[in-house]
Design an enzyme around this catalytic site. Sequence first.
Site, short mmCIF file in Angstrom:
data_model
loop_
_atom_site.label_atom_id
_atom_site.label_comp_id
_atom_site.label_asym_id
_atom_site.label_seq_id
_atom_site.Cartn_x
_atom_site.Cartn_y
_atom_site.Cartn_z
N CYS A 2 0.80 -1.18 -0.09
CA CYS A 2 0.06 -0.04 0.10
C CYS A 2 0.99 1.23 -0.04
CB CYS A 2 -1.04 0.06 1.25
SG CYS A 2 -1.77 -1.62 1.45
N ARG A 27 4.04 0.07 -6.52
CA ARG A 27 4.14 -0.85 -5.35
C ARG A 27 2.72 -1.88 -5.60
NH1 ARG A 27 6.79 1.96 -0.97
NH2 ARG A 27 5.64 1.01 0.55
N TRP A 74 -3.62 -2.64 -1.17
CA TRP A 74 -3.45 -3.69 -1.64
C TRP A 74 -4.14 -4.71 -0.44
CZ3 TRP A 74 -0.92 -8.27 0.34
CH2 TRP A 74 -0.56 -9.25 -0.63
N ASN A 98 -0.86 1.40 6.09
CA ASN A 98 -0.12 0.18 5.37
C ASN A 98 0.29 -0.77 6.60
OD1 ASN A 98 1.28 -1.31 3.64
ND2 ASN A 98 3.25 -0.06 3.52
N GLY A 99 0.09 -2.15 6.30
CA GLY A 99 0.36 -3.14 7.26
C GLY A 99 -0.77 -3.89 7.73
N GLU A 478 13.34 -18.89 -11.26
CA GLU A 478 12.99 -17.40 -11.40
C GLU A 478 12.26 -17.53 -12.77
OE1 GLU A 478 13.03 -13.17 -11.64
OE2 GLU A 478 12.90 -14.72 -10.27
N LYS A 482 8.71 -15.80 -13.03
CA LYS A 482 8.19 -14.65 -13.85
C LYS A 482 7.08 -15.03 -14.81
CE LYS A 482 10.98 -11.33 -12.78
NZ LYS A 482 10.89 -11.94 -11.49
N GLU A 485 3.89 -14.89 -12.29
CA GLU A 485 3.77 -13.45 -11.95
C GLU A 485 2.66 -12.69 -12.98
OE1 GLU A 485 7.10 -11.88 -8.86
OE2 GLU A 485 7.74 -12.17 -10.87
N HIS A 501 11.83 -37.69 -11.09
CA HIS A 501 11.38 -38.00 -9.50
C HIS A 501 10.17 -37.47 -9.30
CE1 HIS A 501 14.95 -40.03 -8.17
NE2 HIS A 501 15.70 -38.88 -8.67
N LYS A 601 4.61 -4.57 -5.10
CA LYS A 601 6.20 -4.49 -5.31
C LYS A 601 7.04 -4.63 -3.84
CE LYS A 601 9.90 -3.43 -7.82
NZ LYS A 601 10.32 -4.42 -8.70
#
Length: 606
Positions: A2, A27, A74, A98-99, A478, A482, A485, A501, A601
């Site tokens: 946020c 963010r 958010w 925020n939090g 990664e 990506k 995301e 496996h 973010k």
Amino acid sequence: MCGIIGILGQTPVAPLLVDALKRLEYRGYDSAGIATLEDGHVERLRAEGKLRNLEAKLATVGRMGRSGIGHTRWATHGAPTERNAHPHATDRLAVVHNGIIENFRELRRDLEAAGRVFVSDTDTEVVAHLVTARLDEGMSPRDAVQASLGALEGAFALAFLFEGEDDLLIGARRGSPLAIGWGSNEMFLGSDAIALGPFTDEVTYLDDGDWVVLTRAGATIYDAAGQEVGRVVTRTQGATYVVDKGNHRHFMVKEIHEQPEVVGHTLAHYLDLANGIAKVPSGIDFAAIDRLSITACGTAYYAGFVAKYWFERLARLPVDIDIASEFRYREQPLSRNGLSIVISQSGETADTLASLRYAKGEGQKIAAVVNVQESTIAREADIRLPTLAGAEIGVASTKAFTAQLSVLAATAVAAGKARGVLSAEDEGKLVRALSEVPRLMHQVLKLDEQIEALARELAKVKHCLYLGRGTSYPIALEGALKLKEISYIHAEGYAAGELKHGPIALIDEDMPVVVIAPYDRVFEKTVSNMQEVAARGGRIILITDRKGQEAAAIDTLATIILPEMPAIVTPLVYAIPVQLLAYHTAVFMGTDVDQPRNLAKSVTVE
């Protein structure tokens, strides 16, 4: 996460609040709102979705107040609706947050029992009612906030606007970041320097537990014990930074193309290129260290995972690598002769910050790889290892990741030399290899059109596997992250040797498999895994070099041929094609590339 902005201004603040919130869009958010003081009364305007929805509402109403607060939310508690959007308000005040208030249920139950009526599903609304209850008891705004902060458990950054108080804002932080901006007969609060950038370049970062009373004449800062304290005023580049995509369609692709320059700047900070020497970070005696602990989240964790291979191979230094959200609760015993490295782009990641504090409590020296040098993690670490990536706006990290790899690679070489594992000749070769990375990255970026064409095919699938060995394994992880995301295609990364496996059960003609395989000492092993995929009709996308292409001798859906390069630099260079593949796939899918759904973010809550 946020975003918060607060302004005590000289002109109508509503458009200024919205412009500042635009600078905080990177963010991540799913609703937005502002509150201004109109003739002494708090007036709110909120909207779900993007800021353009808030702007459309603002265009239909007059907002002339000179004091106000704004927020991009958010969602954590409650759906991303207008009803749950910030600011939250009572008849006495408005607040943005925020939090996460961890004990909000208990507080809400007690407040409702006392007759307070709630209209949202959020944890934040309890803060508004809690402070209002103190005001109704006759306390001043300052005393009401101070009395309420002690009742809150969890992490927060808060900004309050009060009825009838045109020259007052109060802010507080515990865990989540908050900064003061200094103006001329104006004052500001913001989540970071980027939010404050249009107004001032003089910023004070509140320490954890601080709270502040702002008037247009200045700021009075108090610590958690209520004692007035002084905090440093710093000059920041946030004011001059312009959030601009340039000629690029999205911030993400702009930041992908910035990597040669960013990596070049970062490596120049850690390497003496003229003499072929890796600089040992001040304050670290690698010869005296018996174990290294690396902790991070998300993409930063994968940078640390690559570094594990580097430190163990180049410096013969044992490395424990942990996801911060697990490490902070695992109560791992740490060596007094150990070094902990924490990695965070924002320097505010809640789990990573908690891990830092745990390691420090265990007597470890802390080195922080951070992109924001004024951040909480940077300030609390013993040693700063800055990345020079500049502001990264795209939620999916790209240039910050390769900048982190650059710092860690150079530091691993320095550790190897300091521990007597590498000779001066070895060090010189590795430094020269690292110095070639920007050139190699430029060459790989020329493959953009080929990768874009391949992404058209990838955009048609629902699932994808990524495989790699050695340092290519974290790059496979990664790459899968990506793709997940920003395109919302399900993808998983695996160590190539683990294919048989379990994951091999998924292979069929509809399953593309991205194989990251530079021609290195484990290449032949990876070829065996590719043959297992091919035998089951899997469609292989091979990312390799010319020698790897020739040695593989296997049919692929596509082969992306990169330049040949020393093994130490492959993670930095091979990161680019997996970034571009995810980017172009997401564009074809029509997703919001820079602000993918549900993501933020800077994750400043658990």
